[in-house]
Design a protein around this motif. Structure first.
Motif, PDB file in Angstrom:
ATOM      1  N   UNK A  56       0.824  -1.201   0.000  1.00 16.33           N
ATOM      2  CA  UNK A  56       0.000   0.000   0.000  1.00 16.33           C
ATOM      3  C   UNK A  56       0.863   1.257   0.000  1.00 16.33           C
ATOM      4  N   UNK A  57       0.413   2.265  -0.735  1.00 22.50           N
ATOM      5  CA  UNK A  57       1.164   3.522  -0.795  1.00 22.50           C
ATOM      6  C   UNK A  57       1.383   4.109   0.591  1.00 22.50           C
ATOM      7  N   UNK A  58       0.423   3.939   1.479  1.00 12.51           N
ATOM      8  CA  UNK A  58       0.568   4.461   2.838  1.00 12.51           C
ATOM      9  C   UNK A  58       1.811   3.889   3.524  1.00 12.51           C
ATOM     10  N   UNK A  59       2.203   2.684   3.122  1.00  9.91           N
ATOM     11  CA  UNK A  59       3.357   2.010   3.715  1.00  9.91           C
ATOM     12  C   UNK A  59       4.648   2.365   2.998  1.00  9.91           C
ATOM     13  N   UNK A  60       4.665   2.268   1.662  1.00  8.35           N
ATOM     14  CA  UNK A  60       5.945   2.422   0.961  1.00  8.35           C
ATOM     15  C   UNK A  60       6.233   3.844   0.485  1.00  8.35           C
ATOM     16  N   UNK A  61       5.211   4.742   0.571  1.00 14.63           N
ATOM     17  CA  UNK A  61       5.441   6.137   0.178  1.00 14.63           C
ATOM     18  C   UNK A  61       4.462   7.021   0.941  1.00 14.63           C
ATOM     19  N   UNK A  62       4.647   7.080   2.248  1.00 17.59           N
ATOM     20  CA  UNK A  62       3.683   7.781   3.094  1.00 17.59           C
ATOM     21  C   UNK A  62       3.611   9.274   2.791  1.00 17.59           C
ATOM     22  N   UNK A  63       4.719   9.877   2.394  1.00 16.22           N
ATOM     23  CA  UNK A  63       4.699  11.321   2.112  1.00 16.22           C
ATOM     24  C   UNK A  63       3.802  11.662   0.916  1.00 16.22           C
ATOM     25  N   UNK A  64       3.709  10.740  -0.042  1.00 18.38           N
ATOM     26  CA  UNK A  64       2.780  10.951  -1.152  1.00 18.38           C
ATOM     27  C   UNK A  64       1.352  10.665  -0.701  1.00 18.38           C
ATOM     28  N   UNK A  65       1.186   9.640   0.104  1.00 19.00           N
ATOM     29  CA  UNK A  65      -0.123   9.318   0.686  1.00 19.00           C
ATOM     30  C   UNK A  65      -0.705  10.536   1.418  1.00 19.00           C
ATOM     31  N   UNK A  66       0.149  11.305   2.079  1.00 21.99           N
ATOM     32  CA  UNK A  66      -0.299  12.459   2.862  1.00 21.99           C
ATOM     33  C   UNK A  66      -0.778  13.628   2.001  1.00 21.99           C
ATOM     34  N   UNK A  67      -0.593  13.535   0.681  1.00 20.21           N
ATOM     35  CA  UNK A  67      -1.078  14.588  -0.221  1.00 20.21           C
ATOM     36  C   UNK A  67      -2.515  14.325  -0.691  1.00 20.21           C
ATOM     37  N   UNK A  68      -3.170  13.310  -0.124  1.00 21.21           N
ATOM     38  CA  UNK A  68      -4.524  12.939  -0.570  1.00 21.21           C
ATOM     39  C   UNK A  68      -5.518  14.097  -0.457  1.00 21.21           C
ATOM     40  N   UNK A  69      -5.489  14.818   0.638  1.00 18.88           N
ATOM     41  CA  UNK A  69      -6.442  15.925   0.848  1.00 18.88           C
ATOM     42  C   UNK A  69      -6.235  17.004  -0.219  1.00 18.88           C
ATOM     43  N   UNK A  70      -4.985  17.365  -0.464  1.00 15.06           N
ATOM     44  CA  UNK A  70      -4.679  18.358  -1.489  1.00 15.06           C
ATOM     45  C   UNK A  70      -5.152  17.883  -2.855  1.00 15.06           C
ATOM     46  N   UNK A  71      -4.962  16.604  -3.160  1.00 12.45           N
ATOM     47  CA  UNK A  71      -5.369  16.071  -4.462  1.00 12.45           C
ATOM     48  C   UNK A  71      -6.886  16.106  -4.619  1.00 12.45           C
ATOM     49  N   UNK A  72      -7.599  15.889  -3.542  1.00  9.91           N
ATOM     50  CA  UNK A  72      -9.063  15.967  -3.600  1.00  9.91           C
ATOM     51  C   UNK A  72      -9.509  17.409  -3.851  1.00  9.91           C
ATOM     52  N   UNK A  73      -8.854  18.346  -3.182  1.00  8.29           N
ATOM     53  CA  UNK A  73      -9.276  19.751  -3.279  1.00  8.29           C
ATOM     54  C   UNK A  73      -8.829  20.410  -4.573  1.00  8.29           C
ATOM     55  N   UNK A  74      -7.814  19.858  -5.248  1.00  6.26           N
ATOM     56  CA  UNK A  74      -7.447  20.419  -6.556  1.00  6.26           C
ATOM     57  C   UNK A  74      -8.330  19.844  -7.666  1.00  6.26           C
ATOM     58  N   UNK A  75      -9.097  18.810  -7.343  1.00  3.77           N
ATOM     59  CA  UNK A  75     -10.175  18.257  -8.173  1.00  3.77           C
ATOM     60  C   UNK A  75      -9.685  17.432  -9.365  1.00  3.77           C
ATOM     61  N   UNK A  76      -8.742  17.927 -10.120  1.00  6.96           N
ATOM     62  CA  UNK A  76      -8.343  17.260 -11.362  1.00  6.96           C
ATOM     63  C   UNK A  76      -7.165  16.317 -11.151  1.00  6.96           C
ATOM     64  N   UNK A  77      -6.933  15.452 -12.144  1.00 12.22           N
ATOM     65  CA  UNK A  77      -5.877  14.429 -12.055  1.00 12.22           C
ATOM     66  C   UNK A  77      -4.518  15.041 -12.387  1.00 12.22           C
ATOM     67  N   UNK A  78      -3.553  14.975 -11.465  1.00 13.82           N
ATOM     68  CA  UNK A  78      -2.210  15.518 -11.726  1.00 13.82           C
ATOM     69  C   UNK A  78      -1.260  14.457 -12.259  1.00 13.82           C
ATOM     70  N   UNK A  79      -0.023  14.873 -12.580  1.00 10.76           N
ATOM     71  CA  UNK A  79       0.961  13.908 -13.070  1.00 10.76           C
ATOM     72  C   UNK A  79       1.325  12.877 -12.005  1.00 10.76           C
ATOM     73  N   UNK A  80       1.021  13.150 -10.749  1.00  9.53           N
ATOM     74  CA  UNK A  80       1.257  12.164  -9.696  1.00  9.53           C
ATOM     75  C   UNK A  80       0.563  10.847 -10.036  1.00  9.53           C
ATOM     76  N   UNK A  81      -0.631  10.950 -10.618  1.00  5.92           N
ATOM     77  CA  UNK A  81      -1.406   9.751 -10.965  1.00  5.92           C
ATOM     78  C   UNK A  81      -0.725   8.938 -12.061  1.00  5.92           C
ATOM     79  N   UNK A  82       0.022   9.613 -12.928  1.00 10.82           N
ATOM     80  CA  UNK A  82       0.720   8.921 -14.011  1.00 10.82           C
ATOM     81  C   UNK A  82       1.869   8.077 -13.480  1.00 10.82           C
ATOM     82  N   UNK A  83       2.592   8.627 -12.497  1.00  8.72           N
ATOM     83  CA  UNK A  83       3.842   7.987 -12.086  1.00  8.72           C
ATOM     84  C   UNK A  83       3.770   7.196 -10.787  1.00  8.72           C
ATOM     85  N   UNK A  84       2.791   7.467  -9.926  1.00 10.53           N
ATOM     86  CA  UNK A  84       2.776   6.773  -8.630  1.00 10.53           C
ATOM     87  C   UNK A  84       2.636   5.257  -8.787  1.00 10.53           C
ATOM     88  N   UNK A  85       1.973   4.829  -9.854  1.00 13.64           N
ATOM     89  CA  UNK A  85       1.759   3.391 -10.067  1.00 13.64           C
ATOM     90  C   UNK A  85       2.987   2.697 -10.662  1.00 13.64           C
TER      91      UNK A  85
END
Length: 429
Positions: free
Chosen positions: A245-274
């Motif tokens: 789980x991302x919460x385990x292997x990349x917690x600092x990115x996991x912690x950006x969830x609230x910001x990603x929800x409030x920016x509404x649109x899909x960022x490049x993070x979605x392209x590369x996190x997987x």
């Protein structure tokens, strides 16, 4: 509520260069009241302003922007005023303003930008604006390379000496209209002694669809096992299967969830996190992923080739941009063999499998996906069985992992004998 309304307007305006729609005069007037409301997220405000300034405005929008420019503090929160005045000493803010003007960042500037996303001191609204401006300008190859590298270097990753690791990398924002059976495909591959990893998150914007994390939790399994536990399971010959789980292997990115929800649109993070391979073979993983937007068909595989961290890669035009292939027709497959990149079509007919109408259901529930996937592992002849067999067969054939004429019969036998189910039963316990 005002936050929901601002998000609706942003969804309309901030899609991208091709899909965005202009705001009407009434909507722009409404926006004036929304932008300074104490009840809206500053991240959503900054992202909305970024979209309006980055995309080509129509006449009404142009007039509205000029009105705001004439007296920005009258219409905007103080933090957002520099978007219109350019008056800021903050280097990250300056980068955002540069991108809004459709100026590409240098390698060093892009590296600085990705670092800012993980600084606690950096305001969330600037993070959202940076991601939105890049999305709307469209990231260059150099920028994407810096972003990918910046993310890659922050992962809690472990290496394994296993010569083969298949990494099924689906989008982390999940599924909301199709069944995704990648977890069950992974169990089938493991039963053939092909070690396989799956990774995702509990839920993330913009789609916030169901994920492998949710399926595991519904099955009574623990999706938050450590990286070391996952490595041990992968290397165990009686398991050969792991979820991380991302919460385990990349917690600092996991912690950006609230910001990603409030920016509404899909960022490049979605392209590369997987694509971050939390468990990596020392010889490089066999990476399987998907794409939706035509631009990313080539971009993703070219980035993987440039990076050189996977042995081979297979990128599908799958259902909802996933690795799940439709059973009703051929699908585009981009194959990187470690040297060259080739595009082809794959079809159930390649394996003498019948064409079956793929399910699209906007009311889909993860409970139903879990139930159907488990039934397939238990030997039931259902839709999931066909999807799992086909997906596994394409992966095995493209990567040349097993040389056998009767591959489909072998896959069927692993399901009917319960061997794939045994691997599933050992997953994350």
């Amino acid at each position: 509520m005002v936050q929901e309304r601002l998000a609706e307007l942003l969804k309309k305006k901030g899609i991208g260069p091709e899909g965005s729609k202009s705001l009407t005069t009434e909507e722009l007037n409404e926006l004036e009241h929304l932008l300074k409301s104490p009840d809206v997220s500053l991240t959503t405000v900054a992202t909305m302003v970024t979209a309006l300034l980055t995309l080509e405005p129509n006449n009404q929008e142009k007039e509205w922007i000029e009105k705001i420019k004439a007296a920005p503090s009258k219409f905007l929160p103080n933090e957002i005023v520099p978007f219109f005045t350019g008056d800021t000493r903050d280097n990250f803010y300056k980068l955002i303003l540069k991108v809004i003007k459709h100026e590409n960042l240098s390698k060093e500037e892009a590296e600085s930008g990705i670092e800012q996303l993980f600084h606690i001191q950096t305001p969330e609204y600037l993070k959202g604006a940076f991601l939105e401006s890049q999305r709307l300008k469209r990231e260059t190859f150099i920028e994407n390379k810096a972003f990918f590298s910046g993310l890659w270097n922050k992962v809690e990753r472990v290496k394994t000496d296993l010569p083969v690791v298949v990494d099924i990398a689906d989008s982390y924002d999940g599924f909301n209209r199709t069944s995704n059976f990648s977890l069950f495909t992974a169990a089938l591959l493991a039963s053939l002694d092909i070690p396989c990893i799956i990774h995702s998150i509990d839920k993330v914007a913009p789609k916030e669809g169901y994920t492998s994390h949710q399926l595991l939790k519904l099955a009574g399994k623990d999706p938050l096992k450590s990286v070391l536990h996952a490595k041990q399971a992968l290397e165990n010959k009686s398991i050969g299967l792991a979820y991380l789980d991302q919460q385990i292997f990349f917690n600092n990115l996991f912690l950006l969830k609230k910001m990603r929800k409030e920016m509404v649109k899909r960022p490049f993070l979605a392209t590369f996190e997987k694509l971050l391979q939390p468990i990596q073979s020392t010889q490089g993983n066999y990476l399987v992923s998907g794409y939706t937007h035509p631009h990313y068909k080539e971009e993703v595989v070219k980035q993987l080739k440039e990076q050189g961290e996977c042995k081979m890669a297979l990128i599908f035009k799958g259902l909802e941009g996933s690795t799940q292939l439709t059973l009703s027709r051929g699908s585009t497959a981009i194959f990187y063999d470690g040297n060259e990149i080739n595009e082809s079509l794959v079809s159930p007919e390649d394996f003498e499998l019948p064409l079956v109408e793929s399910k699209q259901d906007k009311s889909i529930k993860p409970e139903d996906v879990l139930s159907e996937g488990l039934a397939a592992l238990e030997g039931k002849k259902n839709y999931a069985r066909e999807a799992i067999i086909y997906q596994a067969a394409v992966i095995i054939t493209k990567f040349n992992l097993i040389q056998q004429k009767d591959l489909i019969s072998l896959l069927q036998q692993k399901l009917d004998s319960g061997e794939a189910l045994n691997r599933w039963n050992m997953l994350n316990i």
